[in-house]
Motif scaffolding. Structure first.
Motif, PDB file in Angstrom:
ATOM      1  N   SER A  68      11.573  43.406 -18.667  1.00 36.42           N
ATOM      2  CA  SER A  68      12.099  42.911 -17.394  1.00 36.42           C
ATOM      3  C   SER A  68      13.356  42.092 -17.607  1.00 36.42           C
ATOM      4  CB  SER A  68      11.039  42.054 -16.694  1.00 36.42           C
ATOM      5  OG  SER A  68       9.893  42.830 -16.437  1.00 36.42           O
ATOM      6  N   VAL A  69      14.287  42.274 -16.694  1.00 41.06           N
ATOM      7  CA  VAL A  69      15.567  41.571 -16.750  1.00 41.06           C
ATOM      8  C   VAL A  69      15.685  40.694 -15.511  1.00 41.06           C
ATOM      9  CG1 VAL A  69      18.076  41.836 -16.816  1.00 41.06           C
ATOM     10  CG2 VAL A  69      16.613  43.503 -17.981  1.00 41.06           C
ATOM     11  N   PHE A  70      16.053  39.446 -15.717  1.00 42.81           N
ATOM     12  CA  PHE A  70      16.283  38.514 -14.608  1.00 42.81           C
ATOM     13  C   PHE A  70      17.736  38.073 -14.670  1.00 42.81           C
ATOM     14  CE2 PHE A  70      16.553  34.236 -12.855  1.00 42.81           C
ATOM     15  CZ  PHE A  70      16.013  34.438 -11.598  1.00 42.81           C
ATOM     16  N   ILE A  71      18.459  38.255 -13.585  1.00 47.30           N
ATOM     17  CA  ILE A  71      19.871  37.873 -13.506  1.00 47.30           C
ATOM     18  C   ILE A  71      20.023  36.834 -12.419  1.00 47.30           C
ATOM     19  CG2 ILE A  71      22.219  38.685 -13.061  1.00 47.30           C
ATOM     20  CD1 ILE A  71      21.225  41.507 -13.935  1.00 47.30           C
ATOM     21  N   ASP A  72      20.723  35.752 -12.733  1.00 47.62           N
ATOM     22  CA  ASP A  72      20.920  34.676 -11.757  1.00 47.62           C
ATOM     23  C   ASP A  72      22.195  33.926 -12.094  1.00 47.62           C
ATOM     24  OD1 ASP A  72      18.509  33.058  -9.887  1.00 47.62           O
ATOM     25  OD2 ASP A  72      20.489  32.182 -10.143  1.00 47.62           O
ATOM     26  N   ASP A  73      22.743  33.272 -11.092  1.00 48.42           N
ATOM     27  CA  ASP A  73      23.946  32.468 -11.329  1.00 48.42           C
ATOM     28  C   ASP A  73      23.615  31.017 -11.672  1.00 48.42           C
ATOM     29  OD1 ASP A  73      23.052  31.799  -8.795  1.00 48.42           O
ATOM     30  OD2 ASP A  73      25.018  31.954  -7.841  1.00 48.42           O
ATOM     31  N   LYS A  74      22.329  30.684 -11.701  1.00 47.40           N
ATOM     32  CA  LYS A  74      21.909  29.334 -12.089  1.00 47.40           C
ATOM     33  C   LYS A  74      21.244  29.383 -13.455  1.00 47.40           C
ATOM     34  CE  LYS A  74      21.430  27.488  -7.490  1.00 47.40           C
ATOM     35  NZ  LYS A  74      20.561  26.838  -6.526  1.00 47.40           N
ATOM     36  N   ASN A  77      17.416  28.722 -13.844  1.00 46.11           N
ATOM     37  CA  ASN A  77      16.547  29.830 -13.460  1.00 46.11           C
ATOM     38  C   ASN A  77      16.482  30.883 -14.566  1.00 46.11           C
ATOM     39  OD1 ASN A  77      16.221  28.518 -11.030  1.00 46.11           O
ATOM     40  ND2 ASN A  77      17.639  29.827  -9.916  1.00 46.11           N
ATOM     41  N   VAL A  78      17.620  31.142 -15.189  1.00 48.04           N
ATOM     42  CA  VAL A  78      17.672  32.095 -16.300  1.00 48.04           C
ATOM     43  C   VAL A  78      16.825  31.589 -17.464  1.00 48.04           C
ATOM     44  CG1 VAL A  78      19.195  33.169 -18.009  1.00 48.04           C
ATOM     45  CG2 VAL A  78      19.920  33.026 -15.614  1.00 48.04           C
ATOM     46  N   GLU A  79      16.936  30.312 -17.772  1.00 48.29           N
ATOM     47  CA  GLU A  79      16.148  29.738 -18.876  1.00 48.29           C
ATOM     48  C   GLU A  79      14.653  29.807 -18.589  1.00 48.29           C
ATOM     49  OE1 GLU A  79      17.332  29.005 -21.889  1.00 48.29           O
ATOM     50  OE2 GLU A  79      19.224  29.733 -21.066  1.00 48.29           O
ATOM     51  N   ALA A  80      14.264  29.590 -17.354  1.00 44.81           N
ATOM     52  CA  ALA A  80      12.846  29.678 -16.990  1.00 44.81           C
ATOM     53  C   ALA A  80      12.337  31.103 -17.158  1.00 44.81           C
ATOM     54  CB  ALA A  80      12.632  29.199 -15.559  1.00 44.81           C
ATOM     55  N   GLU A  94      32.716  33.427 -11.810  1.00 44.95           N
ATOM     56  CA  GLU A  94      34.132  33.143 -12.043  1.00 44.95           C
ATOM     57  C   GLU A  94      34.687  33.963 -13.201  1.00 44.95           C
ATOM     58  OE1 GLU A  94      34.918  28.973 -12.355  1.00 44.95           O
ATOM     59  OE2 GLU A  94      33.869  28.527 -10.491  1.00 44.95           O
ATOM     60  N   LYS A  95      33.810  34.442 -14.075  1.00 44.62           N
ATOM     61  CA  LYS A  95      34.252  35.207 -15.243  1.00 44.62           C
ATOM     62  C   LYS A  95      34.116  36.715 -15.062  1.00 44.62           C
ATOM     63  CE  LYS A  95      33.459  31.514 -18.498  1.00 44.62           C
ATOM     64  NZ  LYS A  95      32.733  31.056 -19.665  1.00 44.62           N
ATOM     65  N   ARG A  96      33.065  37.151 -14.353  1.00 44.50           N
ATOM     66  CA  ARG A  96      32.878  38.582 -14.112  1.00 44.50           C
ATOM     67  C   ARG A  96      31.932  38.781 -12.945  1.00 44.50           C
ATOM     68  NH1 ARG A  96      29.649  40.036 -19.647  1.00 44.50           N
ATOM     69  NH2 ARG A  96      28.272  38.252 -19.547  1.00 44.50           N
ATOM     70  N   ASP A  97      32.019  39.966 -12.358  1.00 47.96           N
ATOM     71  CA  ASP A  97      31.134  40.268 -11.235  1.00 47.96           C
ATOM     72  C   ASP A  97      29.875  40.976 -11.735  1.00 47.96           C
ATOM     73  OD1 ASP A  97      31.856  42.942 -11.704  1.00 47.96           O
ATOM     74  OD2 ASP A  97      33.199  43.037  -9.982  1.00 47.96           O
ATOM     75  N   LEU A  98      28.943  41.190 -10.852  1.00 49.53           N
ATOM     76  CA  LEU A  98      27.660  41.778 -11.217  1.00 49.53           C
ATOM     77  C   LEU A  98      27.835  43.169 -11.811  1.00 49.53           C
ATOM     78  CD1 LEU A  98      24.582  41.672 -11.322  1.00 49.53           C
ATOM     79  CD2 LEU A  98      24.564  42.452  -8.938  1.00 49.53           C
ATOM     80  N   LEU A  99      28.698  43.973 -11.257  1.00 48.78           N
ATOM     81  CA  LEU A  99      28.916  45.318 -11.763  1.00 48.78           C
ATOM     82  C   LEU A  99      29.349  45.283 -13.229  1.00 48.78           C
ATOM     83  CD1 LEU A  99      29.052  48.367 -11.338  1.00 48.78           C
ATOM     84  CD2 LEU A  99      31.366  48.050 -10.445  1.00 48.78           C
ATOM     85  N   GLN A 100      30.299  44.420 -13.555  1.00 48.87           N
ATOM     86  CA  GLN A 100      30.766  44.312 -14.933  1.00 48.87           C
ATOM     87  C   GLN A 100      29.659  43.784 -15.845  1.00 48.87           C
ATOM     88  OE1 GLN A 100      33.742  45.494 -16.156  1.00 48.87           O
ATOM     89  NE2 GLN A 100      32.623  45.183 -18.062  1.00 48.87           N
ATOM     90  N   LEU A 101      28.892  42.833 -15.363  1.00 45.71           N
ATOM     91  CA  LEU A 101      27.781  42.284 -16.139  1.00 45.71           C
ATOM     92  C   LEU A 101      26.767  43.385 -16.490  1.00 45.71           C
ATOM     93  CD1 LEU A 101      26.473  39.478 -17.094  1.00 45.71           C
ATOM     94  CD2 LEU A 101      25.029  39.797 -15.090  1.00 45.71           C
ATOM     95  N   LEU A 102      26.412  44.197 -15.514  1.00 47.21           N
ATOM     96  CA  LEU A 102      25.469  45.300 -15.734  1.00 47.21           C
ATOM     97  C   LEU A 102      26.018  46.294 -16.756  1.00 47.21           C
ATOM     98  CD1 LEU A 102      24.315  45.892 -12.065  1.00 47.21           C
ATOM     99  CD2 LEU A 102      22.961  44.861 -13.897  1.00 47.21           C
ATOM    100  N   LYS A 103      27.294  46.559 -16.675  1.00 54.16           N
ATOM    101  CA  LYS A 103      27.916  47.466 -17.646  1.00 54.16           C
ATOM    102  C   LYS A 103      27.940  46.846 -19.039  1.00 54.16           C
ATOM    103  CE  LYS A 103      30.808  50.039 -14.403  1.00 54.16           C
ATOM    104  NZ  LYS A 103      32.174  50.313 -13.954  1.00 54.16           N
ATOM    105  N   ASP A 104      28.246  45.560 -19.109  1.00 55.33           N
ATOM    106  CA  ASP A 104      28.286  44.870 -20.402  1.00 55.33           C
ATOM    107  C   ASP A 104      26.941  44.908 -21.115  1.00 55.33           C
ATOM    108  OD1 ASP A 104      30.940  44.282 -19.907  1.00 55.33           O
ATOM    109  OD2 ASP A 104      30.594  42.160 -19.471  1.00 55.33           O
ATOM    110  N   TYR A 105      25.862  44.830 -20.343  1.00 53.57           N
ATOM    111  CA  TYR A 105      24.507  44.864 -20.917  1.00 53.57           C
ATOM    112  C   TYR A 105      23.929  46.284 -20.939  1.00 53.57           C
ATOM    113  CZ  TYR A 105      23.990  39.831 -21.351  1.00 53.57           C
ATOM    114  OH  TYR A 105      24.112  38.525 -21.746  1.00 53.57           O
ATOM    115  N   GLU A 106      24.767  47.250 -20.616  1.00 48.57           N
ATOM    116  CA  GLU A 106      24.388  48.665 -20.603  1.00 48.57           C
ATOM    117  C   GLU A 106      23.179  48.936 -19.714  1.00 48.57           C
ATOM    118  OE1 GLU A 106      24.050  49.893 -24.703  1.00 48.57           O
ATOM    119  OE2 GLU A 106      26.168  49.509 -25.071  1.00 48.57           O
TER     120      GLU A 106
END
Length: 108
Positions: A68-74, A77-80, A94-106
């Protein structure tokens, strides 16, 4: 993006949003993409309480923590989510959008 993701993954939302947020999913026409939507106001537990992540896993037909993958901007929450055993990914908008993040993590 939701259409493509929902074809490969079971998707869920965990949110501390107000109960009125529930109708937004219908209004935007996106509820169909999610297998689980958990709003803290309805379950009496909120991020980053570990119980909400366990609840999410259970509502997603006992999803495996390690898968399971949990994505959050806080970050808290990610650490929990990581403490529960999920892959936690911080989204810094501020560094990348969700689409780029998903691509970065394949993931997409």
């Amino acid at each position: 993006m939701l259409n493509k993701l929902s074809q490969s993954y079971r998707l869920g939302i965990i949110s501390n949003a107000m109960p009125s947020m529930d109708w937004i999913f219908d209004r935007l026409g996106i509820r169909q993409y999610f297998d689980s939507i958990i709003l803290s106001a309805f379950v009496n537990v909120a991020n980053p309480d570990e119980a909400i992540y366990h609840l999410a896993l259970n509502t997603l037909q006992h999803a495996e923590k390690a898968e399971s993958v949990f994505i959050d901007d806080k970050r808290e929450n990610v650490e929990a989510a990581k403490k529960v055993g999920m892959l936690g990914i911080h989204l810094d908008r501020e560094k990348r959008d969700l689409l780029q993040l998903l691509k970065d993590y394949e993931l997409l």
